[in-house]
Design an enzyme around this catalytic site. Sequence first.
Site, short mmCIF file in Angstrom:
data_model
loop_
_atom_site.label_atom_id
_atom_site.label_comp_id
_atom_site.label_asym_id
_atom_site.label_seq_id
_atom_site.Cartn_x
_atom_site.Cartn_y
_atom_site.Cartn_z
N HIS A 67 0.82 -1.21 0.00
CA HIS A 67 0.00 0.00 0.00
C HIS A 67 0.87 1.27 0.00
O HIS A 67 2.05 1.22 -0.34
CB HIS A 67 -0.97 -0.02 1.17
CG HIS A 67 -1.73 -1.32 1.27
ND1 HIS A 67 -2.73 -1.68 0.39
CD2 HIS A 67 -1.60 -2.36 2.13
CE1 HIS A 67 -3.19 -2.88 0.70
NE2 HIS A 67 -2.52 -3.32 1.75
N HIS A 96 2.92 -7.02 4.38
CA HIS A 96 1.56 -6.59 4.70
C HIS A 96 1.21 -6.94 6.14
O HIS A 96 1.96 -7.65 6.83
CB HIS A 96 0.54 -7.27 3.78
CG HIS A 96 0.62 -6.85 2.36
ND1 HIS A 96 -0.15 -5.83 1.84
CD2 HIS A 96 1.41 -7.29 1.34
CE1 HIS A 96 0.15 -5.67 0.55
NE2 HIS A 96 1.08 -6.54 0.22
N GLU A 146 -1.55 0.20 8.06
CA GLU A 146 -0.80 -0.91 7.46
C GLU A 146 0.33 -0.38 6.58
O GLU A 146 1.43 -0.95 6.56
CB GLU A 146 -1.73 -1.81 6.66
CG GLU A 146 -1.02 -2.97 5.99
CD GLU A 146 -1.92 -3.76 5.06
OE1 GLU A 146 -1.43 -4.72 4.44
OE2 GLU A 146 -3.13 -3.40 4.94
N GLU A 193 1.69 -11.70 5.41
CA GLU A 193 0.77 -10.99 6.30
C GLU A 193 1.30 -11.23 7.72
O GLU A 193 1.16 -12.33 8.26
CB GLU A 193 -0.65 -11.52 6.16
CG GLU A 193 -1.26 -11.33 4.78
CD GLU A 193 -1.82 -9.94 4.56
OE1 GLU A 193 -1.69 -9.09 5.47
OE2 GLU A 193 -2.38 -9.69 3.48
#
Length: 323
Positions: free
Chosen positions: A113, A205, A150, A287
Site C-alpha cells: 500500500h 503486509h 498498514e 501478512e
Amino acid sequence: MSKGSFPEIPRRPGALRGAPLAVSLAGVAAAGLAGWLMWDTGGDSGDGAKHPVGAASATKAPAPSAPKPPASPSSPAPGKPSGSPSQKPSPADDGPLPDGPLKGKVVVVDPGHNIRNSQHTAEINRSVDIGTGHKECDTTGTSTDSGYAEAAFSLDVAHRLRTILRAQGAQVTFTHDGDRPYGPCVTERAEIGNKARADAAVSIHADGSAVGNRGFHVILPAAVRGGRADTGPIVGPSKELGARIAGKFVQATGSAPSNYIGDKTALDERGDLGGLNLSTVPKVFIECGNMRDPQDAALLTDGAWRQKAAQGIANGITDFLRG
C-alpha cells in the site's frame, strides 16, 4: 507456539532459482504447526493480499489519512506504535555494499500500500489487467483500532529488512519508499521485480480480519496462465521461498501461524493477486499479523517486535538464496 518449534528445512544442493521444492510442505505443516485452530475469515479484497470479507469477519478498516505521531518510546500509549512510525534508513543503506553471503544477489522489497492512497481514490480504484482478470490499481490497506496504518507498518518493516539484507551484501530494491503520491499499481510492483531480475521478492503486509483471528501467513502464487500472467516457472521456487520465510519468522518472532488462513501451515496459495500473477521472479506476500485483533495489534505496533519480524523475513530470504 514456542520459538524455534518450526522444523528446519534442509538446504538444497545446486541452483538457487527454479529448483524443485526440497521438502514436503505437508510434512512441515504436520510436524511443526499441528494444533493451531483454523477459522474461516476474510479481509481486504484488493491486491493487498486479503481475502474476501465473510459474514463473521470484520469489515475493512477506514482508510487513514496519515500516520499518527508516535508515542514517546519510554512510555507508549496503549495501542500506539512504539519507536518511529517508519524506521529511518541507516547510513549503510546508502553506502557501498559490503562483502557478505548475499553479495551479487538482488532482493526486491515491496512495502504494501501507500499512506497517501486514501487521498487518491480515483487513481487507485482504476482497473488494471492482472492477466487472469482485472483488479484495482492498489488499495488503502487497513489499520489498527488506534489508527496505525498498514502502509506505515509495511514501510517500517521494509526499511529494517533492507538494512539487514544490505549488511549481508544483497542489492535491495524497493517498489516505493513512501515518496510517491499513491501506489504504485500492483502491475508496476510486479514489473519492478521483473526488471530487476530479482533472485527473490517479498511483499510486506498486515491483515485486517476479525477479532480473534490471529497469527501470520505467507501467500504463495498459484499456477495461473492467462494474458500476461504465467506463474508456471515461479510456483516451485516461490513455495520454497515462502516455506523458508515462514519457518524463520516463527523462530525470530515467536508468533504463531495463522489460526484462520492456511490450514495450520502458515502458507496460503492465491491466484487472484496481480503482484504474484504478473511476477516472473520468485515472489511471496507475508501478512505479519491481524491489525484488527488487539493482541496482534500490540505486537505490530511495537518497534522491537517489528525488528524481529524483519529479521525473520531476512533469515528466510537468506536461507533461500544460499540454498
